[in-house]
Scaffold this motif. Sequence first.
Motif, PDB file in Angstrom:
ATOM      1  N   UNK A  71     -11.552  22.297  -8.249  1.00 10.57           N
ATOM      2  CA  UNK A  71     -12.774  21.518  -8.070  1.00 10.57           C
ATOM      3  C   UNK A  71     -12.817  20.990  -6.633  1.00 10.57           C
ATOM      4  N   UNK A  72     -13.941  20.373  -6.268  1.00  7.94           N
ATOM      5  CA  UNK A  72     -14.198  19.996  -4.875  1.00  7.94           C
ATOM      6  C   UNK A  72     -14.626  18.535  -4.792  1.00  7.94           C
ATOM      7  N   UNK A  73     -14.160  17.851  -3.750  1.00  8.26           N
ATOM      8  CA  UNK A  73     -14.683  16.540  -3.410  1.00  8.26           C
ATOM      9  C   UNK A  73     -14.620  16.372  -1.893  1.00  8.26           C
ATOM     10  N   UNK A  74     -15.084  15.234  -1.443  1.00 10.47           N
ATOM     11  CA  UNK A  74     -15.146  15.002  -0.003  1.00 10.47           C
ATOM     12  C   UNK A  74     -14.616  13.591   0.281  1.00 10.47           C
ATOM     13  N   UNK A  75     -13.752  13.473   1.294  1.00  8.78           N
ATOM     14  CA  UNK A  75     -13.261  12.130   1.627  1.00  8.78           C
ATOM     15  C   UNK A  75     -14.304  11.467   2.516  1.00  8.78           C
ATOM     16  N   UNK A  76     -15.281  10.907   1.916  1.00 10.56           N
ATOM     17  CA  UNK A  76     -16.371  10.260   2.654  1.00 10.56           C
ATOM     18  C   UNK A  76     -17.303   9.640   1.647  1.00 10.56           C
ATOM     19  N   UNK A  77     -18.426   9.070   2.147  1.00 11.47           N
ATOM     20  CA  UNK A  77     -19.398   8.497   1.207  1.00 11.47           C
ATOM     21  C   UNK A  77     -20.114   9.597   0.429  1.00 11.47           C
ATOM     22  N   UNK A 131      -8.592  10.615   9.685  1.00 12.48           N
ATOM     23  CA  UNK A 131      -8.131  11.600   8.693  1.00 12.48           C
ATOM     24  C   UNK A 131      -6.613  11.692   8.640  1.00 12.48           C
ATOM     25  N   UNK A 132      -5.955  11.467   9.784  1.00 16.10           N
ATOM     26  CA  UNK A 132      -4.488  11.564   9.831  1.00 16.10           C
ATOM     27  C   UNK A 132      -3.841  10.583   8.869  1.00 16.10           C
ATOM     28  N   UNK A 133      -4.591   9.557   8.470  1.00 18.34           N
ATOM     29  CA  UNK A 133      -4.026   8.573   7.537  1.00 18.34           C
ATOM     30  C   UNK A 133      -4.522   8.800   6.113  1.00 18.34           C
ATOM     31  N   UNK A 134      -5.835   9.003   5.950  1.00 17.01           N
ATOM     32  CA  UNK A 134      -6.388   9.007   4.590  1.00 17.01           C
ATOM     33  C   UNK A 134      -6.026  10.271   3.806  1.00 17.01           C
ATOM     34  N   UNK A 167      -2.540   9.743   2.486  1.00 18.17           N
ATOM     35  CA  UNK A 167      -2.575   8.690   1.446  1.00 18.17           C
ATOM     36  C   UNK A 167      -3.117   9.260   0.137  1.00 18.17           C
ATOM     37  N   UNK A 168      -4.216  10.039   0.260  1.00 10.53           N
ATOM     38  CA  UNK A 168      -4.827  10.610  -0.943  1.00 10.53           C
ATOM     39  C   UNK A 168      -3.836  11.553  -1.622  1.00 10.53           C
ATOM     40  N   UNK A 169      -3.103  12.306  -0.799  1.00  9.01           N
ATOM     41  CA  UNK A 169      -2.095  13.237  -1.340  1.00  9.01           C
ATOM     42  C   UNK A 169      -1.001  12.488  -2.087  1.00  9.01           C
ATOM     43  N   UNK A 170      -0.552  11.359  -1.530  1.00  8.72           N
ATOM     44  CA  UNK A 170       0.486  10.560  -2.211  1.00  8.72           C
ATOM     45  C   UNK A 170      -0.033  10.066  -3.557  1.00  8.72           C
ATOM     46  N   UNK A 171      -1.298   9.627  -3.578  1.00  9.27           N
ATOM     47  CA  UNK A 171      -1.868   9.095  -4.830  1.00  9.27           C
ATOM     48  C   UNK A 171      -1.963  10.222  -5.861  1.00  9.27           C
ATOM     49  N   UNK A 200       2.960  19.066   5.887  1.00 13.82           N
ATOM     50  CA  UNK A 200       3.790  18.194   5.030  1.00 13.82           C
ATOM     51  C   UNK A 200       2.975  17.642   3.863  1.00 13.82           C
ATOM     52  N   UNK A 201       1.677  17.449   4.094  1.00 11.43           N
ATOM     53  CA  UNK A 201       0.864  16.743   3.091  1.00 11.43           C
ATOM     54  C   UNK A 201      -0.112  17.629   2.326  1.00 11.43           C
TER      55      UNK A 201
END
Length: 374
Positions: free
Chosen positions: A102-108, A148-151, A154-158, A190-191
Amino acid sequence: LDNGLALTPPMGWLTWERFRCITDCKKYPNECISENLIKRTVDLMVLEGYYEAGYEYVGIDDCWLEKQRGPDGRMVPDKERFPSGMNALADYIHSRGLKFGIYQDYGNYTCAGYPGVLGYEQLDIDTFVEWDVDYLKLDGCYFETTEMDKVYPDFGHMMNASGRPILYSCSWPAYQEYNDMQPDYASIAKHCNLWRNWGDIDDSWGSLEAIMNWFGDNQDRIAHHAGPGNWNDPDMLIIGNFGLTVDQSKVQMAVWAVLAAPLLISADLATMKPEFKQILLNRNIIAVNQDSLGKQGLRVITKNRIAVWSRELADGSHAVAFVSHRADGAPYATRFTLDDMKLPSVQYEVVVSSFYKQRHGAVSSRTARTRWRS
Ligand SMILES: OC[C@@H]1[C@H](O)[C@H](O)[C@@H](O)CN1C(=S)Nc1ccc(F)cc1
């Protein structure tokens, strides 16, 4: 990403390049982004031998959502196009042995304007886990590339903390490359399990050529980050659509095999012509793509607009692809030495295919098999 997934490049099918954001199921009942499209594709992947050949992920790209989240903030699949809901669809896919993407977007918003994950990260991951999702493509529209280098990590860890193994496809570097930034590919590898490096592929030789040229021109920055669990993604296979000739389709399949690229078909399997299906199911090419060494190949030389791509395989042999970018229509013989191709001089069985282009972009080839000890 070391999550036990994608030890070889992922193989499967994605809606986007062929079916885009078609949402009018009255006008286009067989082509709208819907559970029916996914179910008929799953059926054909099994019936026509794609699943047996290794294509296992079936992915919905953008445009699957309602424009508004539910009262509880949850993502809601379009009620008309996904009336049975995603759990039922996942069950259908899993019951036939395939995996659900499935697909999503890290944004609004997603690139097509549907609700994005920003502000709902944990709730959306919980939802994907409930839906038994196996693969998430996380796009990067409407978001600050420097964040993006952070989020993305983070999303991958979650996602990892959820306990469900979910293949993680990141569009993160593509948006940074578009903005002339130097992505941190060590962190990305790595992520993420796979990551889009460059522009969207369209249904044309020109688009395919531009992506091959980008991957050749930038190989020194990206190739060595590929390996089991983490892959550069030059985008979907357009074989079986309208824009490529048979020979040009062979070029995409051969170069994606040398690149150790994900093999994600985006075509209508119901209208797939046999000559294209034959290329997508070519066992030898798939074996090169899935080689266990997982070493991405390189464009080793270009001479007279003929490019040579070569990939080292686990058994010490090399897979070599000759690609003509010529359009002058006449056969153009070009000699390549083993040295040119940076190949060790041992005994070879070389299939020398002199590709040449006739008019209108058709690419023909003559193959002579020679064997010599050099
Ligand atoms: O909306 C989703 C679509 C597909 O998922 C592609 O694979 C992604 O790379 C992003 N995407 C699109 S069309 N992105 C996009 C393409 C061109 C543009 F001007 C603005 C956004």
